[in-house]
Design an enzyme around this catalytic site. Sequence first.
Site, PDB file in Angstrom:
ATOM      1  N   HIS A 109     -62.119  52.790 -65.910  1.00 44.33           N
ATOM      2  CA  HIS A 109     -60.681  52.527 -65.984  1.00 44.33           C
ATOM      3  C   HIS A 109     -59.925  53.340 -64.946  1.00 44.33           C
ATOM      4  O   HIS A 109     -60.440  54.309 -64.373  1.00 44.33           O
ATOM      5  CB  HIS A 109     -60.155  52.864 -67.386  1.00 44.33           C
ATOM      6  CG  HIS A 109     -60.058  54.348 -67.658  1.00 44.33           C
ATOM      7  ND1 HIS A 109     -58.922  55.079 -67.391  1.00 44.33           N
ATOM      8  CD2 HIS A 109     -60.959  55.230 -68.168  1.00 44.33           C
ATOM      9  CE1 HIS A 109     -59.117  56.342 -67.733  1.00 44.33           C
ATOM     10  NE2 HIS A 109     -60.354  56.461 -68.197  1.00 44.33           N
ATOM     11  N   CYS A 110     -58.678  52.941 -64.718  1.00 42.09           N
ATOM     12  CA  CYS A 110     -57.719  53.758 -63.979  1.00 42.09           C
ATOM     13  C   CYS A 110     -56.464  53.818 -64.849  1.00 42.09           C
ATOM     14  O   CYS A 110     -56.553  54.116 -66.036  1.00 42.09           O
ATOM     15  CB  CYS A 110     -57.484  53.227 -62.575  1.00 42.09           C
ATOM     16  SG  CYS A 110     -57.169  51.455 -62.442  1.00 42.09           S
TER      17      CYS A 110
END
Length: 273
Positions: free
Chosen positions: A168-169
Amino acid sequence: MIKWLQRAGCLSAHAVVPQAPAAASVQGRHDLAFDTISNARDLGGLAGAGGRRVRQGRLYRSGNPALASAADLERLQTLGLDMVVDFRSPGEKSPEEAAFGQRFHWVAAPVLEGSMAMDVLMPRLRASTPAQMDAFMLEVYGDFPVRYREAFAGFMRTAQGGKTLLFHCTAGKDRTGFAALLLLAALGVAQDDILANYLESNQRNAQFNQTALARMAGLGVAPAVMTPLLEVRASYLDASMRAIDAGWGSVDNYLRDALEVDVAQLRGHYLAG
């Protein structure tokens, strides 16, 4: 790699990507029932090399999960994650996220360090036109395979170990989108399906984006200026592909020579059938 643009029906760098996901992506995706984790999905089900499909329950992508509700964290724990890979920089994180790291094996692989912190972005947003922000995003994507090669190589080495991963970011669209491109390309997923999976973020983040536009308008940032930062566009991913082509000639060469990926090993872990 202009075919990425043509296949998406997006011949202009400033064209708005359609919100509806492509049929191939709908057929290949496995939705995750989270209320407070945006853009979350299982990459399982997509058609890969040799007529096999990406295994479900092994590779997940999302927006930031670290401030999720208690119910969503319980749901996340049922996925049997070996590792959560976070592409955000330290400046994008908050102290309230520390508890997440106590529940999950959470590994930092920062990409765009400093570039996406709000104290850096706000002056740029207030001073830019929509075209300038679009150009900024094209530059960001062009940097992914070159400037941040080591971070993505580390991510691919982790995947090569056959782990059950969530990566994820912040919004799960740019850094996460490029990481998904690398994984899916290594698994032999067709370019059309990779692009469709990437463009899904526009639909999945629609509510998040509307909230962000309203909040930023209150801070003096015009919606038209903010939109290029919030959307994914075929032209952005094409900027990454152009950089790969310029430096290595093809994605296959990039995976082998720049990232030193053992494609056969990855496929053994993540393809079924």
